[in-house]
Design a protein around this motif. Structure first.
Motif, mmCIF file in Angstrom:
data_model
loop_
_atom_site.group_PDB
_atom_site.id
_atom_site.type_symbol
_atom_site.label_atom_id
_atom_site.label_comp_id
_atom_site.label_asym_id
_atom_site.label_seq_id
_atom_site.Cartn_x
_atom_site.Cartn_y
_atom_site.Cartn_z
ATOM 1 N N GLY A 40 68.437 33.628 25.640
ATOM 2 C CA GLY A 40 68.057 32.909 26.846
ATOM 3 C C GLY A 40 67.327 31.615 26.621
ATOM 4 O O GLY A 40 67.119 30.863 27.572
ATOM 5 N N GLY A 94 75.770 23.862 30.257
ATOM 6 C CA GLY A 94 74.841 24.308 31.290
ATOM 7 C C GLY A 94 73.419 24.512 30.828
ATOM 8 O O GLY A 94 72.609 25.107 31.554
ATOM 9 N N GLN A 95 73.032 24.030 29.639
ATOM 10 C CA GLN A 95 71.661 24.193 29.179
ATOM 11 C C GLN A 95 70.700 23.442 30.103
ATOM 12 O O GLN A 95 71.061 22.454 30.721
ATOM 13 C CB GLN A 95 71.496 23.675 27.750
ATOM 14 C CG GLN A 95 72.396 24.321 26.720
ATOM 15 C CD GLN A 95 73.594 23.477 26.383
ATOM 16 O OE1 GLN A 95 74.268 22.966 27.279
ATOM 17 N NE2 GLN A 95 73.861 23.315 25.091
ATOM 18 N N GLN A 96 69.472 23.926 30.157
ATOM 19 C CA GLN A 96 68.444 23.311 30.983
ATOM 20 C C GLN A 96 67.186 23.106 30.152
ATOM 21 O O GLN A 96 66.783 23.985 29.384
ATOM 22 C CB GLN A 96 68.099 24.193 32.193
ATOM 23 C CG GLN A 96 69.223 24.369 33.183
ATOM 24 C CD GLN A 96 69.443 23.119 34.026
ATOM 25 O OE1 GLN A 96 68.489 22.502 34.497
ATOM 26 N NE2 GLN A 96 70.699 22.759 34.223
ATOM 27 N N THR A 150 73.895 18.443 34.590
ATOM 28 C CA THR A 150 73.955 18.422 33.130
ATOM 29 C C THR A 150 73.251 17.216 32.532
ATOM 30 O O THR A 150 73.005 17.175 31.329
ATOM 31 C CB THR A 150 75.423 18.400 32.660
ATOM 32 O OG1 THR A 150 76.054 17.208 33.145
ATOM 33 C CG2 THR A 150 76.175 19.616 33.185
ATOM 34 N N SER A 179 66.789 26.466 28.097
ATOM 35 C CA SER A 179 67.474 27.734 28.359
ATOM 36 C C SER A 179 68.960 27.548 28.110
ATOM 37 O O SER A 179 69.502 26.447 28.241
ATOM 38 C CB SER A 179 67.230 28.184 29.803
ATOM 39 O OG SER A 179 67.755 27.255 30.731
ATOM 40 N N TRP A 180 69.637 28.636 27.732
ATOM 41 C CA TRP A 180 71.071 28.613 27.507
ATOM 42 C C TRP A 180 71.652 29.948 27.924
ATOM 43 O O TRP A 180 70.922 30.889 28.254
ATOM 44 C CB TRP A 180 71.388 28.266 26.057
ATOM 45 C CG TRP A 180 70.986 29.318 25.050
ATOM 46 C CD1 TRP A 180 69.742 29.811 24.833
ATOM 47 C CD2 TRP A 180 71.851 29.990 24.144
ATOM 48 N NE1 TRP A 180 69.746 30.749 23.833
ATOM 49 C CE2 TRP A 180 71.048 30.880 23.387
ATOM 50 C CE3 TRP A 180 73.206 29.931 23.864
ATOM 51 C CZ2 TRP A 180 71.575 31.697 22.396
ATOM 52 C CZ3 TRP A 180 73.720 30.752 22.875
ATOM 53 C CH2 TRP A 180 72.913 31.623 22.151
ATOM 54 N N ASN A 181 73.010 30.039 27.904
ATOM 55 C CA ASN A 181 73.675 31.219 28.464
ATOM 56 C C ASN A 181 73.986 32.298 27.441
ATOM 57 O O ASN A 181 74.725 33.243 27.741
ATOM 58 C CB ASN A 181 74.962 30.799 29.174
ATOM 59 C CG ASN A 181 75.944 30.114 28.224
ATOM 60 O OD1 ASN A 181 75.794 30.157 27.000
ATOM 61 N ND2 ASN A 181 76.963 29.464 28.795
ATOM 62 N N ASN A 182 73.439 32.158 26.215
ATOM 63 C CA ASN A 182 73.624 33.129 25.140
ATOM 64 C C ASN A 182 75.050 33.171 24.592
ATOM 65 O O ASN A 182 75.361 33.996 23.731
ATOM 66 C CB ASN A 182 73.233 34.554 25.580
ATOM 67 C CG ASN A 182 71.765 34.690 25.867
ATOM 68 O OD1 ASN A 182 70.957 33.941 25.346
ATOM 69 N ND2 ASN A 182 71.403 35.642 26.718
ATOM 70 N N ASN A 203 75.859 26.980 22.748
ATOM 71 C CA ASN A 203 74.752 26.030 22.812
ATOM 72 C C ASN A 203 75.110 24.775 22.013
ATOM 73 O O ASN A 203 74.462 24.427 21.035
ATOM 74 C CB ASN A 203 73.472 26.669 22.275
ATOM 75 C CG ASN A 203 72.246 25.810 22.491
ATOM 76 O OD1 ASN A 203 72.259 24.879 23.282
ATOM 77 N ND2 ASN A 203 71.174 26.114 21.773
#
Length: 493
Positions: A46, A73-75, A89, A115-118, A121
């Motif tokens: 995460g 989609g990283q934040q 983005t 944060s990332w979606n696992n 990345n």
């Protein structure tokens, strides 16, 4: 912006990835060009951490804006050495007050947690400095070039792809970020955090501990004689590091002071319980320039001398404190900076003239007791014993509530404790908060040896209990009361 990262997981440390990306600048009036190195320093389910180093290859610039976009989609959830905004983005970072000027060949760096979606990345491929794509090449002054499509040339970080749901290990190995480029912060002489020559950049050291505290109430005390006071209650949490892990006990206090010039001074006390049951007392001092985040802290540990964690007693530590009131969490990221010396650039903090300074140490005073002011009937939790440590034997008696009677009526809020220290003598050091019946908050610190307790109070300077802000009080010793002790506060003659 005060937002937090996530807890590290062992084995999720990503290797560095050097990234040179972009196109060619088009200005006919100034040589422009830049180079970017993007490094993933750590990654966990995460979340991840990264450093972005940028070098100005063109003419000198005053004030910079670095942009890039994420492809998966990283934040960005926390960033230092600049101010960040993100729209979808697209990420935009603007320089901090101290690092806006970049001479030809000069560079700066920012760091962030995200944060990332696992699942994926990937590194960004479209960095631009003040609108100029960062290709590692330069467009000469007076020789405009037609825009060209970016030609990325980069090697992405090898990032682990979790299979299933990973379980945090007992003792992960945090990453060691490359040499930090944040400035040395020199505190005001009244609040030095025991580093009067400057608090170094934490990331120049080795990451040893990440403490994630769960916040209960966040209370605004108001404007006191020292500044704007905010109180944050820590109601639990966890910590994880390369040599220890465990839980954060309820009852911790975080006392944040915003001075009239915008800078911050923070004091924090927490009690940690290691996975083997060992108790560790942690008191941190912190500062931050106006508008800066996170707060730079200097943690001070007391661990039992006989425990596997006695190395905490002699270490030199610096870290960051980040509060996220949207998720009610507080994160301390602590680095071992033994042998790291202060370097340029430096930010000198100066308290506003004409205002009193808050004190790190117990108040002292002499005199005789005059009229009683109020009595506090304090309820207590079970005693916690840290044991013999570097300053003596530390015993902690949690404060769980109570009532007030006399010129001040109301209740005692749960949180804080009497952090007693025994050696040749026993010194009491009780910290807690009063909630008056008419809605005011009063911070209490009652310190000293038996028979010589000197309390101090801090409350709203324009409130009905402002008279308590004067340091003119004495305290009785704690006496027995149902569920705890009774203490009476007196005028001092």
């Amino acid at each position: 912006m005060r937002i937090i990262g996530r807890r590290l997981v062992a084995g999720a440390i990503a290797a560095a990835a050097a990234v040179a990306v972009g196109g060619i600048a088009t200005s006919a009036y100034a040589a422009t060009g830049c180079r970017v190195t993007y490094t993933v320093t750590s990654q966990w389910p995460g979340g991840f951490g990264a450093n972005v180093a940028v070098t100005n290859l063109g003419d000198p610039i005053s004030g910079w804006r670095l942009t890039w976009s994420f492809a998966a989609g990283q934040q960005v959830t926390q960033l230092w050495n600049g101010s960040v905004s993100q729209a979808g983005t697209q990420v935009t970072v603007v320089n901090a007050a101290w690092n806006g000027n970049l001479a030809t060949g000069a560079g700066t760096a920012i760091g962030f947690n995200g944060s990332w979606n696992n699942a994926s990345n990937p590194a960004p491929t479209d960095f631009a400095l003040n609108g100029t794509p960062c290709t590692g090449s330069v467009t000469p002054s007076g020789s405009p070039s037609a825009p060209q499509s970016p030609t990325p040339s980069w090697t992405p970080s090898p990032t682990p792809t979790p299979s299933g749901t990973p379980s945090p290990p007992t003792s992960p190995t945090p990453s060691t970020p490359p040499g930090g480029t944040e400035p040395t912060i020199v505190p005001d002489p009244s609040w030095t955090c025991n580093m009067p020559t400057g608090i170094v950049s934490p990331t120049r050291g080795r990451l040893v501990l990440r403490v994630t505290g769960q916040l209960g109430a966040v209370r605004e005390v108001g404007t006191t004689p020292y500044g704007q006071r905010r109180l944050l209650d820590v109601t639990g949490g966890s910590f994880v590091g390369d040599r220890l892990s465990g839980s954060v006990l309820t009852g911790g206090l975080d006392l944040e002071l915003t001075l009239t010039n915008g800078s911050l001074e923070v004091e924090q006390i927490n009690v940690l319980r290691a996975s083997d049951g060992t108790l560790i007392y942690l008191r941190s001092c912190g500062v931050a320039p106006a508008g800066d985040a996170p707060v730079r802290i200097v943690p001070d540990f007391e661990a039992p001398n006989s425990s596997p964690y006695a190395w905490l007693n002699t270490g030199t530590f610096v870290g960051t404190r980040v509060v996220d009131t949207t998720t009610n969490t507080l994160v301390l990221t602590i680095y071992d900076v033994a042998g790291v010396s202060p370097t340029e650039p430096r930010i000198q903090l100066t308290d506003p003239a004409g205002l009193p300074h808050q004190s790190w140490n117990c108040a002292t005073g002499s005199g005789t007791r005059g009229a009683s002011v109020f009595t506090a009937s304090v309820t207590l939790g079970s005693t916690l014993a840290v044991g013999a440590s570097k300053r003596g034997t530390r015993t902690i008696i949690p404060i769980t509530g109570g009532t007030l009677s006399g010129r001040v009526t109301g209740s005692i809020l749960a949180g804080g404790a009497d952090y007693q220290l025994s050696g040749s003598t026993t010194t009491l050091d009780a910290r807690y908060t009063l909630a008056t019946s008419d809605g005011e908050l009063i911070l209490v610190r009652n310190c000293g040896q038996f028979g010589r307790l000197v309390p101090t109070f801090e409350t709203r300077a324009a409130g009905p209990y402002a008279f308590l802000n004067a340091n003119t009080w004495l305290s009785s010793d704690p006496g027995f009361a149902p569920g705890g002790v009774s203490i009476t506060f007196y005028e001092r003659r």
